[in-house]
Design an enzyme around this catalytic site. Structure first.
Site, PDB file in Angstrom:
ATOM      1  N   GLU A 163      52.613  45.404 -12.389  1.00 26.42           N
ATOM      2  CA  GLU A 163      51.400  45.026 -13.133  1.00 26.42           C
ATOM      3  C   GLU A 163      51.797  44.158 -14.309  1.00 26.42           C
ATOM      4  O   GLU A 163      52.802  44.463 -14.973  1.00 26.42           O
ATOM      5  CB  GLU A 163      50.675  46.270 -13.641  1.00 26.42           C
ATOM      6  CG  GLU A 163      50.087  47.108 -12.528  1.00 26.42           C
ATOM      7  CD  GLU A 163      49.274  48.286 -13.055  1.00 26.42           C
ATOM      8  OE1 GLU A 163      48.993  48.329 -14.275  1.00 26.42           O
ATOM      9  OE2 GLU A 163      48.924  49.145 -12.260  1.00 26.42           O
ATOM     10  N   ARG A 197      48.766  55.847 -11.737  1.00 24.07           N
ATOM     11  CA  ARG A 197      49.853  54.911 -11.987  1.00 24.07           C
ATOM     12  C   ARG A 197      50.423  54.441 -10.654  1.00 24.07           C
ATOM     13  O   ARG A 197      50.592  55.233  -9.718  1.00 24.07           O
ATOM     14  CB  ARG A 197      50.980  55.564 -12.798  1.00 24.07           C
ATOM     15  CG  ARG A 197      50.716  55.717 -14.285  1.00 24.07           C
ATOM     16  CD  ARG A 197      50.601  54.364 -14.999  1.00 24.07           C
ATOM     17  NE  ARG A 197      50.425  54.494 -16.439  1.00 24.07           N
ATOM     18  CZ  ARG A 197      49.254  54.429 -17.075  1.00 24.07           C
ATOM     19  NH1 ARG A 197      48.134  54.252 -16.396  1.00 24.07           N
ATOM     20  NH2 ARG A 197      49.204  54.504 -18.389  1.00 24.07           N
ATOM     21  N   HIS A 205      43.668  47.415 -12.729  1.00 24.99           N
ATOM     22  CA  HIS A 205      43.909  48.450 -13.759  1.00 24.99           C
ATOM     23  C   HIS A 205      42.809  48.452 -14.828  1.00 24.99           C
ATOM     24  O   HIS A 205      43.065  48.203 -16.011  1.00 24.99           O
ATOM     25  CB  HIS A 205      45.288  48.262 -14.413  1.00 24.99           C
ATOM     26  CG  HIS A 205      45.788  49.511 -15.087  1.00 24.99           C
ATOM     27  ND1 HIS A 205      47.088  49.958 -15.016  1.00 24.99           N
ATOM     28  CD2 HIS A 205      45.150  50.444 -15.835  1.00 24.99           C
ATOM     29  CE1 HIS A 205      47.232  51.077 -15.697  1.00 24.99           C
ATOM     30  NE2 HIS A 205      46.047  51.396 -16.210  1.00 24.99           N
TER      31      HIS A 205
HETATM   32  C1  DGY Z   1      45.791  54.742 -19.922  1.00 22.63           C
HETATM   33  O1  DGY Z   1      45.210  55.004 -20.981  1.00 22.63           O
HETATM   34  O2  DGY Z   1      46.831  55.292 -19.594  1.00 22.63           O
HETATM   35  C2  DGY Z   1      45.173  53.697 -19.057  1.00 22.63           C
HETATM   36  O3  DGY Z   1      45.888  53.527 -17.887  1.00 22.63           O
HETATM   37  C3  DGY Z   1      45.026  52.399 -19.792  1.00 22.63           C
HETATM   38  O4  DGY Z   1      46.148  52.096 -20.479  1.00 22.63           O
END
Ligand code: DGY
Length: 320
Positions: free
Chosen positions: A268, A239, A286
């Site tokens: 994002e 993240r 991402h």
């Molecule tokens: C998650 O599953 O957390 C990925 O980052 C995609 O959303």
């Protein structure tokens, strides 16, 4: 008996949507448009369940306004930092996520970024693609070798463990720091560090695999970057909130870090425009879990959780 009414907030895989249509009275989003907090609140009065992605924000203010009709939010994501779980608990709404099924795909992207950042893949691709490759010499585009180096992992959960396994294919020595030490069979030769400081001093490469929580936000900052060996490389597929991006830029500009590979950003979609001119940052939008196989598996896992809930069984991935 009528089928529960389900809202799927984004365009999911065809197989997921076909199964959802079979088993639920489903509201789809063929245009894949993003929903606002007001959309979410409005829809909560019309459905019994929602399958959202990490793009829909369920903060305290939004959750407090949800209608009592809504019984379950079955996330199509493993990360749940977009959900205020305490607020959901207060409201008595069940929340699930989709662990396990995206570990391989995410570790693939982490390895891609690690290799790409080390070997200047984005820079090289841009050069050839842009018609700017004009010479070759032994001193041209020299990067950092990966084989045999130390990989430090923060967060040795499911994705971290797959990443560790993949890295051993490159003869990397794996070090890790996690809330809890793994059982020795799961460690597979990795070295545990009880302190972050000790881990970071052993990081030729640092890969982040922990969730973004109040405890981990801003974990990679001026102070922790200073603990890394000079010339280290950072990879983030977890993240954006884990990293202080201004401190990261400073470290890249000063040469403290040789490079970074980022799939996640503080903002994002969009990313950080200040990163764009830095050739030593390899960036992706991402897409850690974005494979055909994994999208089906995530959709099916979310539906499995819903099916269990509506059958009166505790969903496997119940968080609240
Ligand atoms: C998650 O599953 O957390 C990925 O980052 C995609 O959303």
């Amino acid at each position: 008996m009528s089928k529960p009414r389900l809202w799927i907030t984004r365009k999911l895989s065809d197989n997921t949507e076909a199964r959802a249509k079979r088993d639920y009275d489903v509201v789809l989003n063929p245009s894949d448009a993003l929903s606002t907090a007001d959309d979410i609140v409005r829809m909560s009065a019309e459905v019994d369940a929602i399958i959202p992605c990490h793009s829909e924000v369920f903060d305290e203010a939004t959750v407090s306004r949800l209608d009592n009709r809504l019984k379950i939010v079955a996330n199509h994501s493993v990360g749940v930092d977009h959900c205020d779980l305490n607020a959901f608990a207060k409201k008595g709404i069940c929340v699930t996520n989709t662990p396990d099924v995206l570990s391989d795909a995410t570790a693939e992207i982490a390895m891609l970024l690690l290799l790409g950042a080390a070997r200047r893949a984005a820079e090289g691709d841009a050069m050839v693609r842009g018609g700017d490759w004009q010479s070759w010499s032994p001193s041209f585009m020299v990067g950092t070798q990966v084989t045999g180096k130390r990989l430090a992992i923060i967060g040795m959960g499911r994705v971290g463990q797959v990443m560790a396994k993949r890295a051993t294919g490159f003869d990397m020595q794996v070090h890790y720091h996690s809330r809890n030490r793994l059982e020795s069979d799961k460690e597979q030769g990795a070295t545990y560090h009880s302190s972050l400081e000790s881990l970071l001093s052993n990081a030729d490469f640092l890969s982040l695999h922990c969730p973004a929580t109040d405890q981990t936000k801003g974990l990679i900052n001026k102070d922790t970057l200073a603990m890394l060996p000079d010339g280290a490389i950072l990879v983030n597929t977890a993240r954006g909130a884990l990293v202080d991006e201004a401190a990261l830029l400073d470290a890249l500009e000063s040469g403290k870090l040789a490079a970074a590979g980022l799939d996640c950003f503080a903002t994002e979609p969009g990313g950080n425009p200040l990163f764009a001119s830095h050739k030593n940052i390899m960036m992706l939008p991402h897409i850690g879990s974005a494979t055909f196989e994994t999208r089906d598996a995530m959709g099916f896992r979310a539906l499995d959780n819903l099916d269990a809930f509506f059958a009166g069984i505790k969903p496997t991935d119940k968080l609240v």
